[in-house]
Write an enzyme that holds these catalytic residues in place. Structure first.
Site, PDB file in Angstrom:
ATOM      1  N   ASP A 100      -4.119 -11.509  35.206  1.00  9.44           N
ATOM      2  CA  ASP A 100      -3.192 -11.316  34.088  1.00  9.44           C
ATOM      3  C   ASP A 100      -1.759 -11.059  34.563  1.00  9.44           C
ATOM      4  OD1 ASP A 100      -2.410 -11.068  31.472  1.00  9.44           O
ATOM      5  OD2 ASP A 100      -3.056  -8.989  31.269  1.00  9.44           O
ATOM      6  N   ASN A 143      -7.726 -18.395  24.517  1.00 10.94           N
ATOM      7  CA  ASN A 143      -6.450 -18.959  24.981  1.00 10.94           C
ATOM      8  C   ASN A 143      -6.078 -20.270  24.277  1.00 10.94           C
ATOM      9  OD1 ASN A 143      -6.861 -17.822  28.426  1.00 10.94           O
ATOM     10  ND2 ASN A 143      -5.745 -16.868  26.756  1.00 10.94           N
TER      11      ASN A 143
END
Ligand code: FPP
Length: 258
Positions: free
Chosen positions: A29, A77
């Site tokens: 991330d 996503n």
């Protein structure tokens, strides 16, 4: 703390975890924030993140880690802007084009786990080829979670078992934890001992929900493109200070409790 020789954890209440984690899973991330801080498009953050993945795949075996699972694209996503999704979809191809020969040579077995729904035929082919070319390797195991969601994977496993029941090949009472695990995308990998999330966020984000049952978590305040072998070493050292009890008590405490 020095990283010590690895011995597979057997899920026993062994007290302080002295061995290196056998299986580390990483939520990669912080690519977007890394790019934004530099005034760059997010796509360049993801490319820098892919370079970090290369470094970490090289660093992990040196820390006695044998399984590495990385979160490359989540089922959530898809809700990002189309251009960013396209960039993320291009990453496995770029990665395998530059690195597959080396992974193959160095004994790394690659698996791409997740749903193929929505992926291009070309991408699926590239992933299956990476798996096939490395299928005989066993020095190190790299699972790339791509179009993966923990909830979706559990639902898929439940659906597959239900289909067995509907076909008369199983009855509901046959279902066990081990049997259910064998239906998950991660079947064949031990559960992660350590889940690492850089970037300062402290959540699982639908990653390895079932498998994380007894994982240790380490959150690190560094963005993934800046993540280095030293960060991984620090996460392993932190893991080695943890007291893993698996819901039991360690023998000394049991004696004290009398
Ligand atoms: C999350 O950061 C990261 C991703 C959604 C993509 C992760 C992918 C890579 C690091 C490259 C992987 C390479 C392969 C081969 C799959 P973010 O974009 O959410 O960052 P932010 O929270 O800072 O916006």
């Amino acid at each position: 703390m020095a990283v010590q020789e690895n011995t597979p954890s057997k899920g026993e209440a062994s007290g302080v975890a002295e061995a290196a984690p056998l299986h580390v899973a990483i939520v990669m991330d912080g690519n977007g924030r890394w790019a934004k801080r530099r005034g760059l498009p997010r796509s360049l953050g993801h490319r820098a993140g892919a370079d970090t993945l290369k470094r970490i795949v090289e660093a992990a075996p040196k820390l006695n880690i044998r399984w590495l699972t990385v979160f490359g694209f989540s089922t959530e996503n898809w809700s990002r802007p189309a251009a960013e999704v396209a960039e993320l979809m291009a990453l496995p191809k770029r990665y395998f084009e530059t690195d597959l020969a080396r992974l193959e040579r160095e004994g790394v077995r690659v698996r791409v786990i997740g749903s193929t729904q929505g992926l291009s035929r070309d991408l699926i082919k590239i992933c299956r080829e990476a798996e096939a070319r490395t299928a005989g390797n066993d020095a190190f195991f790299l699972n790339v979670a791509f179009n993966y969601g923990g909830k979706a994977d559990i639902v898929e496993a439940a659906r597959r078992f239900a289909e067995e029941v509907a076909a008369g090949r199983a009855v509901p009472g046959d279902l066990t934890e081990a049997g259910f695990e064998s239906l998950l995308a991660t079947a064949g990998s031990p559960p992660p001992d350590l889940i690492v999330r850089p970037s300062g966020e402290q959540r699982l984000s639908n990653f390895m929900l079932w498998e994380a049952a007894y994982a240790e978590f380490v959150f690190q305040d560094v963005l993934w493109p800046d993540y280095s072998a030293d960060h991984l070493k620090a996460a392993v050292a932190e893991f080695q200070t943890r007291n893993r009890r698996y819901g039991a008590v360690v023998p000394d405490d049991a004696l004290a409790a009398g």
